[in-house]
Every structure is written in structure tokens, then in C-alpha cells.
Design a protein around this motif. Structure first.
Motif: not given
Length: 283
Positions: A89, A121, A123, A147
């Protein structure tokens, strides 16, 4: 602003004023912002390791929570992401609209933590994450949500003894992006994906050994009209606005239209979007 852009925006603004004040206003404000579009994109490159054939990556971007997008909607998004069963993700920036005015509580952390992907995950910062004194606040929240931040750095995504490189740069508008630093651990012939909030940074990325750039920021224009296209996009999202761009045979840019809205609470002919990429190895 050149003459063509001025005419386009002036004419588009007139249409928006007339159209959105009539029958389309309700649709643009209350219907389309909730019509999630899932865009499926296969990614083919000869240096994708065989172990990653059919590896599934979900990208979401620009939630702008707090501006006509709330935590109940964000929870529904998390459920949808999990239903797609991603291997990885990626969030490409702008979590909340105004970090210094947002009421931060544990619920947003719980929703972020609820998203599941076996291979992690990750970002990057968007301009709204840095804006409003949000840099450290957003970092702490995303970290609590499990994240991992990529701020001018890269990580290997490993599977069955093989890996590809995932890199991320700081926000172009309000941060200090450094692609050389982000790629300093890259090995020759690595398949490499770069996260950059602003899509127009692709004109720099295309000169580096990166095969794919994933971006957001533009909101796809948010309000679009036939024959005119987008009426307005922010700086560094003026050239590449929406969808797929093959800048040369070894480099592809994908621009996500985002989830939430900003400045104006409308979407017209520009649905909120999740990207689902599947890597396709040469077999």
C-alpha cells in the motif's frame, strides 16, 4: 499565464458558474465525490523480478480529511483497500486539509493501522502535510498508523529472495526533494518505483534510472468539462494532470486523481480514484 490558458480558465469558470449553480450542482457536490473509481494498471518492465509477477500495489492519495471528507468515509476507503487484497500500500501525500486546524484523535490512527498489506505500507509528504505546521504531526500519526515515511530515501521490497526498489522524495513545493539521495542505495538494473507527490517532477525523474513514478496532487483537475478538460490544477501539476504518461520507453508516470477535494467541495467528470497496479514480470 499565457493567452490560451487565460481563455481556457475564464471560459471554464463561466461554465462552472452557470452549470454548477443549476442542476449539476447537487451532483458535483454530493454525488460524484462519493463515486470511487478503481483504475487497474498492469506494469510491464523487463527488469521486474519473476517473484513479483502479479504483485499487487494499491496507491491512494490526497484524502484531504477535514474538508468535506470525514473519518467515516476514510474508514470505508480502508475497508475497500483491504478488500482488494494488496501486497503493498502506497500513500502519495496530503492526509488532512489543514493540519493545524484538524482535531487529531486515535480514530484516524486506528483507520490507518487497519489497512493491511503483507509487504508493507509506505507514504510521502504532500504540500498540505508540510503546510499548517503539520510536518511533525502528520509524521507521528502516519507512524502510529504503521506507515513508513520515504523522505529522500529508498527501501528494497523483498520477496522470495528477489527485490525491487521503492523510493520517495520530499514534497516539491514545501519540502526539500533530493532524488540523488533517494536513489543512493539503488543497484544497477534495479526495477525502481518512485513516489513523488507532484507529478510534474517527472520531467526530472525521466533522466534517472527510474521506471515508474506514482504521483497525486492534481486531483485530476477536480472539475473537468468535455473539450476543455481541467479548469485549474496547482503548481507542479499543470503539465501532467490525470492518468498514464509514457515519457519515454523506459519511464512511465501515473497521476492519481485523489480521494478528497480541496478549495472547492466539488468533483465533476473526475471521480475520486484508487489505483491498483499489478507488476508483470517477463516470463
Amino acid at each position: 499565464m499565457n493567452r490560451r490558458t487565460f481563455i481556457k480558465r475564464s471560459f471554464g469558470s463561466l461554465i462552472t458558474l452557470v452549470g454548477l449553480s443549476g442542476g449539476t450542482y447537487f451532483y458535483a457536490r454530493d454525488i460524484e465525490p462519493n463515486l470511487l473509481k478503481i483504475t487497474e494498471e498492469p506494469i510491464h518492465y523487463p527488469n521486474i523480478p519473476a517473484a513479483f509477477h502479479n504483485f499487487k500495489i494499491i496507491q491512494f492519495s490526497d484524502t484531504h480529511i477535514g474538508f468535506h471528507y470525514d473519518l467515516d468515509q476514510f474508514k470505508e476507503l480502508a475497508i475497500k483497500i483491504n478488500q482488494l487484497q494488496p501486497d503493498l500500500i502506497l500513500f502519495s501525500g496530503d492526509l488532512v486539509d489543514k493540519p493545524n486546524q484538524f482535531y487529531w484523535d486515535d480514530r484516524i490512527v486506528e483507520i490507518l493501522r487497519s489497512m493491511n498489506a503483507e509487504h508493507g505500507k509506505y507514504w510521502i509528504y504532500g504540500n498540505h502535510d508540510h503546510g499548517g505546521y503539520g510536518t511533525e504531526i502528520v509524521k507521528d500519526i502516519m507512524e502510529a498508523g504503521e506507515f513508513i515515511l520515504l523522505q529522500n530515501e529508498s527501501v528494497p521490497i523483498s520477496k522470495d529472495g528477489s527485490y525491487f526498489t521503492l523510493a520517495g522524495i520530499d514534497d516539491v513545493m514545501l519540502g526539500k526533494p533530493d532524488l540523488n539521495t533517494a536513489l543512493q542505495n539503488q543497484q544497477e538494473n534495479d526495477f525502481t518505483i518512485l513516489l513523488s507527490h507532484e507529478p510534474d517532477f517527472a520531467d526530472i525523474t525521466k533522466n534517472y534510472p527510474v521506471q515508474v513514478q506514482l504521483s497525486g496532487h492534481s486531483h485530476g483537475g477536480q472539475v473537468r468539462f468535455p473539450f476543455i478538460g481541467d479548469l485549474y490544477t496547482p503548481p507542479y501539476a499543470e503539465k501532467y494532470v490525470q492518468g498514464k504518461y509514457e515519457l519515454h520507453q523506459n519511464f512511465t508516470l501515473y497521476v492519481n486523481s485523489g480521494i478528497g477535494t480541496t478549495r472547492l467541495p466539488y468533483r465533476f467528470l473526475c471521480k475520486p480514484e484508487l489505483h491498483m497496479y499489478e507488476l508483470k514480470a517477463k516470463r
